[in-house]
Design a protein around this motif. Structure first.
Motif, PDB file in Angstrom:
ATOM      1  N   ASP A  84       0.807  -1.218   0.000  1.00 49.57           N
ATOM      2  CA  ASP A  84       0.000   0.000   0.000  1.00 49.57           C
ATOM      3  C   ASP A  84       0.844   1.274   0.000  1.00 49.57           C
ATOM      4  O   ASP A  84       0.419   2.306  -0.529  1.00 49.57           O
ATOM      5  N   ILE A  85       2.027   1.197   0.613  1.00 50.00           N
ATOM      6  CA  ILE A  85       2.849   2.388   0.833  1.00 50.00           C
ATOM      7  C   ILE A  85       4.309   2.042   0.567  1.00 50.00           C
ATOM      8  O   ILE A  85       4.782   0.975   0.968  1.00 50.00           O
ATOM      9  N   ALA A  86       5.018   2.944  -0.103  1.00 52.28           N
ATOM     10  CA  ALA A  86       6.464   2.815  -0.254  1.00 52.28           C
ATOM     11  C   ALA A  86       7.102   4.127   0.182  1.00 52.28           C
ATOM     12  O   ALA A  86       6.660   5.209  -0.233  1.00 52.28           O
ATOM     13  N   VAL A  87       8.121   4.043   1.032  1.00 50.91           N
ATOM     14  CA  VAL A  87       8.800   5.240   1.530  1.00 50.91           C
ATOM     15  C   VAL A  87      10.293   5.124   1.222  1.00 50.91           C
ATOM     16  O   VAL A  87      10.963   4.211   1.703  1.00 50.91           O
ATOM     17  N   ASN A  88      10.791   6.059   0.427  1.00 44.84           N
ATOM     18  CA  ASN A  88      12.204   6.106   0.071  1.00 44.84           C
ATOM     19  C   ASN A  88      12.959   6.974   1.069  1.00 44.84           C
ATOM     20  O   ASN A  88      12.808   8.196   1.062  1.00 44.84           O
ATOM     21  N   VAL A  89      13.747   6.331   1.926  1.00 39.78           N
ATOM     22  CA  VAL A  89      14.553   7.089   2.883  1.00 39.78           C
ATOM     23  C   VAL A  89      16.049   6.858   2.655  1.00 39.78           C
ATOM     24  O   VAL A  89      16.857   7.733   2.977  1.00 39.78           O
ATOM     25  N   ALA A  90      16.435   5.736   2.096  1.00 40.14           N
ATOM     26  CA  ALA A  90      17.849   5.418   1.907  1.00 40.14           C
ATOM     27  C   ALA A  90      18.570   6.562   1.214  1.00 40.14           C
ATOM     28  O   ALA A  90      18.102   7.087   0.198  1.00 40.14           O
ATOM     29  N   ARG A 122       9.382   2.832  -8.980  1.00 39.84           N
ATOM     30  CA  ARG A 122       8.886   2.137 -10.175  1.00 39.84           C
ATOM     31  C   ARG A 122       8.287   0.787  -9.806  1.00 39.84           C
ATOM     32  O   ARG A 122       7.185   0.430 -10.275  1.00 39.84           O
ATOM     33  N   ALA A 123       8.993   0.029  -8.981  1.00 39.44           N
ATOM     34  CA  ALA A 123       8.494  -1.288  -8.582  1.00 39.44           C
ATOM     35  C   ALA A 123       7.165  -1.165  -7.849  1.00 39.44           C
ATOM     36  O   ALA A 123       6.234  -1.956  -8.081  1.00 39.44           O
ATOM     37  N   ALA A 124       7.060  -0.175  -6.962  1.00 37.66           N
ATOM     38  CA  ALA A 124       5.810   0.012  -6.218  1.00 37.66           C
ATOM     39  C   ALA A 124       4.690   0.482  -7.139  1.00 37.66           C
ATOM     40  O   ALA A 124       3.565  -0.032  -7.087  1.00 37.66           O
ATOM     41  N   ALA A 125       4.986   1.458  -7.990  1.00 36.69           N
ATOM     42  CA  ALA A 125       3.950   2.021  -8.869  1.00 36.69           C
ATOM     43  C   ALA A 125       3.409   0.990  -9.851  1.00 36.69           C
ATOM     44  O   ALA A 125       2.210   0.991 -10.166  1.00 36.69           O
ATOM     45  N   GLY A 130      -2.217  -0.946 -10.829  1.00 40.59           N
ATOM     46  CA  GLY A 130      -3.152  -1.996 -11.222  1.00 40.59           C
ATOM     47  C   GLY A 130      -4.270  -2.202 -10.225  1.00 40.59           C
ATOM     48  O   GLY A 130      -5.345  -2.698 -10.589  1.00 40.59           O
ATOM     49  N   ARG A 131      -4.025  -1.796  -8.981  1.00 46.42           N
ATOM     50  CA  ARG A 131      -5.033  -1.962  -7.936  1.00 46.42           C
ATOM     51  C   ARG A 131      -5.834  -0.681  -7.682  1.00 46.42           C
ATOM     52  O   ARG A 131      -6.813  -0.688  -6.940  1.00 46.42           O
ATOM     53  N   GLY A 132      -5.362   0.422  -8.236  1.00 45.97           N
ATOM     54  CA  GLY A 132      -6.101   1.677  -8.124  1.00 45.97           C
ATOM     55  C   GLY A 132      -5.906   2.453  -6.849  1.00 45.97           C
ATOM     56  O   GLY A 132      -6.674   3.363  -6.539  1.00 45.97           O
ATOM     57  N   HIS A 133      -4.853   2.140  -6.093  1.00 45.08           N
ATOM     58  CA  HIS A 133      -4.571   2.920  -4.882  1.00 45.08           C
ATOM     59  C   HIS A 133      -3.136   2.699  -4.451  1.00 45.08           C
ATOM     60  O   HIS A 133      -2.499   1.704  -4.819  1.00 45.08           O
ATOM     61  N   GLY A 134      -2.629   3.623  -3.657  1.00 42.46           N
ATOM     62  CA  GLY A 134      -1.274   3.508  -3.129  1.00 42.46           C
ATOM     63  C   GLY A 134      -0.671   4.863  -2.865  1.00 42.46           C
ATOM     64  O   GLY A 134      -1.158   5.891  -3.352  1.00 42.46           O
ATOM     65  N   SER A 135       0.385   4.888  -2.053  1.00 34.61           N
ATOM     66  CA  SER A 135       1.066   6.132  -1.725  1.00 34.61           C
ATOM     67  C   SER A 135       2.568   5.904  -1.721  1.00 34.61           C
ATOM     68  O   SER A 135       3.060   4.946  -1.113  1.00 34.61           O
TER      69      SER A 135
END
Length: 261
Positions: A84-90, A122-125, A130-135
């Motif tokens: 549902d969520i991907a956070v880029n902190v690295a 890219r991997a998360a998107a 395809g599922r119609g939601h995400g952050s």
């Protein structure tokens, strides 16, 4: 409105310490399940051990390796469910004047701070659309918007990450995926302390707060250096349903240090 994070699944990179670890903690406090990743296992395994109930899953990940990122996201969704969520902190910082900056330092900085964000987002998107939601939330830096002496590679890589995230947000908005950035200023992390004079932590902190006219660096109007939790709270807000109508936004969390230039 509640955050809507209860039961949701998040992937956080750079989660072994500092801002990344604080983001994991803040997400778990809101009821999310988190896959905490870092290049080395020690920090994320310790974080997972603090919970012991499966809310945090520790995994090693080198975000510069596109195949490894895809494999981890596949593994995560197979074992734990839809992301549902991907956070880029690295992130990495190699401070140097441009004339002394090596090609290797430049490439290594962009490999993590920009290309790593591309790989994970890219991997998360690909899956979220395809599922119609995400952050997707990327932790950038206020240096992305204001020139800083000695930080050209870092600032440029973070600026690239900000614009990439905005462009991705434009492309996927119609399919229910929001993409935002959080841009911290000086924050009490190992990365910040590495810029300070050894043995003079208190004095170094005071200099950051006061600013330095000679290096064209403003101080911090609020009179304090951020805690990682301050940044994590902003990330969680943007990832949550409370920000359901916010996308392509860059949220500065820097105590006013950039004067929002």
């Amino acid at each position: 409105m509640t955050t809507g994070l209860d039961g949701r699944l998040a992937l956080v990179t750079g989660a072994g310490r500092g801002i990344g670890a604080a983001v994991v903690t803040a997400l778990v406090e809101q009821g999310a399940r988190v896959v905490a990743t870092d290049r080395t296992a020690e920090g994320v395994e310790a974080l997972a051990g603090e919970y012991g109930d499966g809310r945090v899953t520790a995994r090693t990940l080198d975000v510069t390796d596109a195949d490894a990122v895809e494999a981890l996201v596949d593994e995560t969704e197979h074992a734990l469910g839809p992301l549902d969520i991907a956070v880029n902190v690295a992130g990495v910082l190699r401070a140097s004047a441009v004339v002394d900056l090596t090609g290797e330092d430049w490439a290594a900085t962009f490999a993590v701070n920009s290309t790593g964000v591309f790989h994970v987002s890219r991997a998360a998107a690909r899956r979220m659309t395809g599922r119609g939601h995400g952050s997707i939330v990327t932790v950038a830096s206020n240096a992305a918007g204001v020139p800083r002496a000695g930080l050209a590679a870092y600032a440029a890589s973070k600026a690239a990450a900000v614009m990439f995230t905005k462009c991705l947000g434009l492309e996927v908005a119609g399919r229910g995926v929001r993409c935002n950035t959080v841009s911290p200023g000086s924050t009490l992390t190992d990365m910040q302390r590495a810029l300070w004079t050894a043995g003079e932590e208190d004095a170094s902190a005071r200099r950051v707060i006061a600013g330095d006219l000679a290096s064209y660096r403003t101080g911090i109007p609020l009179g304090r250096i951020a805690d990682p939790a301050d940044i994590a709270d902003a990330v969680v807000f943007l990832a949550s349903d409370r920000a359901r109508h916010i996308t392509m936004h860059d949220l500065y969390v820097d105590g006013g240090a950039t004067l929002r230039a």
